[in-house]
Design a protein around this motif. Structure first.
Motif, PDB file in Angstrom:
ATOM      1  N   ARG A 176       0.832  -1.205   0.047  1.00 27.13           N
ATOM      2  CA  ARG A 176      -0.076   0.031  -0.077  1.00 27.13           C
ATOM      3  C   ARG A 176       0.846   1.123  -0.013  1.00 27.13           C
ATOM      4  N   GLN A 220      -2.715  17.375   0.831  1.00 28.50           N
ATOM      5  CA  GLN A 220      -3.956  16.757   1.346  1.00 28.50           C
ATOM      6  C   GLN A 220      -4.756  17.758   1.843  1.00 28.50           C
ATOM      7  N   PRO A 261      -1.319   7.691   7.678  1.00 26.92           N
ATOM      8  CA  PRO A 261      -1.959   7.894   6.411  1.00 26.92           C
ATOM      9  C   PRO A 261      -1.523   9.267   5.660  1.00 26.92           C
ATOM     10  N   LYS A 294       2.044   2.907  -2.363  1.00 30.98           N
ATOM     11  CA  LYS A 294       1.825   4.097  -3.394  1.00 30.98           C
ATOM     12  C   LYS A 294       0.177   4.456  -3.447  1.00 30.98           C
ATOM     13  N   SER A 295       0.126   5.604  -3.501  1.00 33.41           N
ATOM     14  CA  SER A 295      -1.482   6.156  -3.585  1.00 33.41           C
ATOM     15  C   SER A 295      -1.898   6.177  -4.957  1.00 33.41           C
ATOM     16  N   LYS A 296      -3.110   6.541  -5.261  1.00 33.40           N
ATOM     17  CA  LYS A 296      -3.684   6.412  -6.437  1.00 33.40           C
ATOM     18  C   LYS A 296      -3.019   7.516  -7.502  1.00 33.40           C
ATOM     19  N   LYS A 317       0.652  11.744   2.917  1.00 35.57           N
ATOM     20  CA  LYS A 317       0.933  11.679   1.752  1.00 35.57           C
ATOM     21  C   LYS A 317       2.437  12.526   1.493  1.00 35.57           C
ATOM     22  N   THR A 370       4.252  12.262  -9.320  1.00 36.63           N
ATOM     23  CA  THR A 370       2.917  12.931  -8.728  1.00 36.63           C
ATOM     24  C   THR A 370       2.881  14.085  -9.837  1.00 36.63           C
ATOM     25  N   SER A 420       2.409   6.737   0.388  1.00 40.89           N
ATOM     26  CA  SER A 420       1.553   6.761   1.450  1.00 40.89           C
ATOM     27  C   SER A 420       2.141   6.508   2.697  1.00 40.89           C
ATOM     28  N   SER A 476       1.915   9.131  -5.539  1.00 36.94           N
ATOM     29  CA  SER A 476       2.561   9.872  -4.439  1.00 36.94           C
ATOM     30  C   SER A 476       2.626   8.439  -3.362  1.00 36.94           C
TER      31      SER A 476
END
Length: 250
Positions: free
Chosen positions: A135, A241, A181, A137-139, A183, A190, A144, A142
């Protein structure tokens, strides 16, 4: 006539462009040079030549900055699937981002006694778990959680040499941040604020190389550049964020 045929054949071979598979393999080989720079950095660290150690880490950092875009450009996943580029990159990143900087922080005495032991245990153990986290990498591509860029923090500590309590607080905060959580931007991938992100990453690399090259001279302006660019790279993702993204733009 035979000599002319041989010459024509050699000219054809030399002029023939690289195949997609060959280009993809070349990218993998380029990535693998990071392991060589990691070894050169470790040899310098073993001799407590910290400036040279960081010079090699900066070189490895530059390689890491270029190999990702090259891998995507030449489609290494499909053109050279026999090598796992992600795994190769993670192995080298663990050496250059985590293992060698943690060793330097401990061996240099900048964090002495129990604080040094705490730092190397937290950095190496926490980063091993983070690097294995699916997990990470974020959508928006970037990270996490803090992405384990301990090479950047340790270089700043070498440059500024703050009180060890400050160093301990920074190590502790970022170790915890790996699993929060929060970023953290990837300067290349990004998309939001990408031009500024990339500019700051390039500037950080320049200031880092400059600081190491002058043996962390406290009078060097490189230290101010390191502070400014480091603060941006740490907090830009968190700012994203907090600040809502406008439709169709940053």
């Amino acid at each position: 006539m035979q000599d002319q045929q041989i010459a024509d054949r050699d000219e054809f071979v030399h002029d023939k462009p690289m195949t997609p598979h060959a280009r993809a393999i070349a990218v993998h080989l380029f990535t693998a040079t990071g392991a060589v720079f990691a070894m050169l950095s470790m040899l310098a660290a073993a001799e407590e030549n910290w400036s040279l150690m960081f010079v090699w880490l900066v070189v490895a950092f530059i390689v890491d900055g270029f190999d990702g875009p090259l891998a995507r450009r030449y489609h290494v996943k499909t053109q050279a699937p026999e090598f796992d580029g992600v795994l190769l990159d993670l192995i080298i990143d663990y050496l250059t981002y985590v293992f060698i900087p943690a060793f330097a922080l401990f061996q240099s005495g900048l964090m002495d006694g129990w604080t040094g032991w705490f730092a190397i245990i937290v950095i190496t153990f926490g980063s091993a778990m983070y690097f294995a986290d699916t997990r990470m990498k974020s959508k928006d591509n970037s990270f996490s959680g803090f992405p384990g860029c301990w090479n950047m923090l340790v270089l700043v500590i070498f440059a500024l040499q703050p009180n060890f309590w400050v160093s301990l607080a920074l190590v502790t905060a970022l170790a915890v941040a790996m699993f929060l959580p929060l970023k953290f931007i990837h300067p290349v991938r990004t998309e939001r604020w990408r031009p500024l992100n990339l500019t700051m990453a390039i500037a950080w690399t320049f200031f880092a190389g400059w600081a190491a090259w002058v043996d962390f001279d406290p009078e060097s302006w490189a230290h101010w550049g390191l502070v400014v660019t480091s603060l941006y790279l740490v907090f830009a993702g968190i700012a994203q964020q907090v600040i809502p993204e406008k439709n169709g733009g940053a």
